[in-house]
Write an enzyme that holds these catalytic residues in place. Sequence first.
Site, PDB file in Angstrom:
ATOM      1  N   ARG A   1     -19.229  37.060   4.266  1.00 50.99           N
ATOM      2  CA  ARG A   1     -18.175  36.419   5.038  1.00 50.99           C
ATOM      3  C   ARG A   1     -16.845  36.592   4.314  1.00 50.99           C
ATOM      4  O   ARG A   1     -16.783  36.475   3.091  1.00 50.99           O
ATOM      5  CB  ARG A   1     -18.463  34.929   5.216  1.00 50.99           C
ATOM      6  CG  ARG A   1     -19.740  34.639   5.982  1.00 50.99           C
ATOM      7  CD  ARG A   1     -19.985  33.154   6.122  1.00 50.99           C
ATOM      8  NE  ARG A   1     -20.267  32.514   4.834  1.00 50.99           N
ATOM      9  CZ  ARG A   1     -20.674  31.255   4.706  1.00 50.99           C
ATOM     10  NH1 ARG A   1     -20.811  30.502   5.778  1.00 50.99           N
ATOM     11  NH2 ARG A   1     -20.917  30.733   3.517  1.00 50.99           N
TER      12      ARG A   1
ATOM     13  N   ASP B   1     -12.781  35.124   4.391  1.00 53.60           N
ATOM     14  CA  ASP B   1     -12.021  33.981   4.874  1.00 53.60           C
ATOM     15  C   ASP B   1     -10.899  34.418   5.813  1.00 53.60           C
ATOM     16  O   ASP B   1     -10.588  35.611   5.940  1.00 53.60           O
ATOM     17  CB  ASP B   1     -11.411  33.217   3.693  1.00 53.60           C
ATOM     18  CG  ASP B   1     -12.461  32.483   2.869  1.00 53.60           C
ATOM     19  OD1 ASP B   1     -13.536  32.184   3.422  1.00 53.60           O
ATOM     20  OD2 ASP B   1     -12.199  32.218   1.685  1.00 53.60           O
TER      21      ASP B   1
ATOM     22  N   ARG C   1     -10.236  34.858  -4.987  1.00 51.71           N
ATOM     23  CA  ARG C   1      -8.879  34.321  -4.915  1.00 51.71           C
ATOM     24  C   ARG C   1      -8.630  33.287  -6.010  1.00 51.71           C
ATOM     25  O   ARG C   1      -7.533  33.199  -6.570  1.00 51.71           O
ATOM     26  CB  ARG C   1      -8.625  33.735  -3.538  1.00 51.71           C
ATOM     27  CG  ARG C   1      -8.575  34.784  -2.419  1.00 51.71           C
ATOM     28  CD  ARG C   1      -8.636  34.137  -1.043  1.00 51.71           C
ATOM     29  NE  ARG C   1      -7.569  33.167  -0.878  1.00 51.71           N
ATOM     30  CZ  ARG C   1      -7.586  32.209   0.053  1.00 51.71           C
ATOM     31  NH1 ARG C   1      -8.637  32.091   0.867  1.00 51.71           N
ATOM     32  NH2 ARG C   1      -6.583  31.373   0.157  1.00 51.71           N
TER      33      ARG C   1
END
Length: 249
Positions: free
Chosen positions: A49, A51, A194
């Site tokens: 996945r 974001d 991140r």
Amino acid sequence: MRYFFEIAYNGTNYHGWQIQPEAISVQGVLEQTLSTFFRTDIKIIGAGRTDTGVHAKQIFAHTDIDAISNIEETKFKLNSFLPKDISVESIRQVNDTAHARFDATEREYQYFIALRKDPFQQELAYQIYQTPNVDLMNEAAKILLGYSDFQCFSRSNTDVKTYLCDITKAVWEIDQKGLRFTITANRFLRNMVRAIVGTLLDVGFGKTSLAELHEIIASKDRKNAGASAPAHGLYLTKVTYPNTIFIKN
């Protein structure tokens, strides 16, 4: 028959990869397009996945459909159906048990930072106005290779069973375009890259020492790590699989 679809996308207009209620996602657009094209209800399972706002230069998804007689023609037609910010790069038949997520052995992300104002990179790279100490950030990146538990970089309240990841590469490079961070691991936690980028930037700007980075990782507490770098600078760039899952045509 089971096929792997290799996908690339600009994530600017999407609420991430995974289908969400009342939000446009890459998975949702792909499933709708594939269902229309093949005239049957199709669900896909992705390699992972991303974001909201994160991009992918390479991600794979698998589905079971009838045999495709002409793969190149199918790829061309699918790309004419898809919006301009999503493309099918390849279609490959795989073993019936092959799984886009669980069979992936390695994933690579890259994070891009522009060091000057660039109107062509506003949604594709994180812009900063000072150059951090890249050598120091590379020293910090090497520290990551000595750890396996990265709970401190994981989004809170996730449903993962383990925070263990095997990072095999973490390096910063700088050129005339700006900074590029490349990180490779067998798996990544949500928001992990991140959070790492934000923390290493803190090191590069002298806000966090190398000794403090060790303490942050050992704490297993997200509050101790740096702020997450913006999503639009992050790209999933490579997903690796064993060759044995692919069927030679």
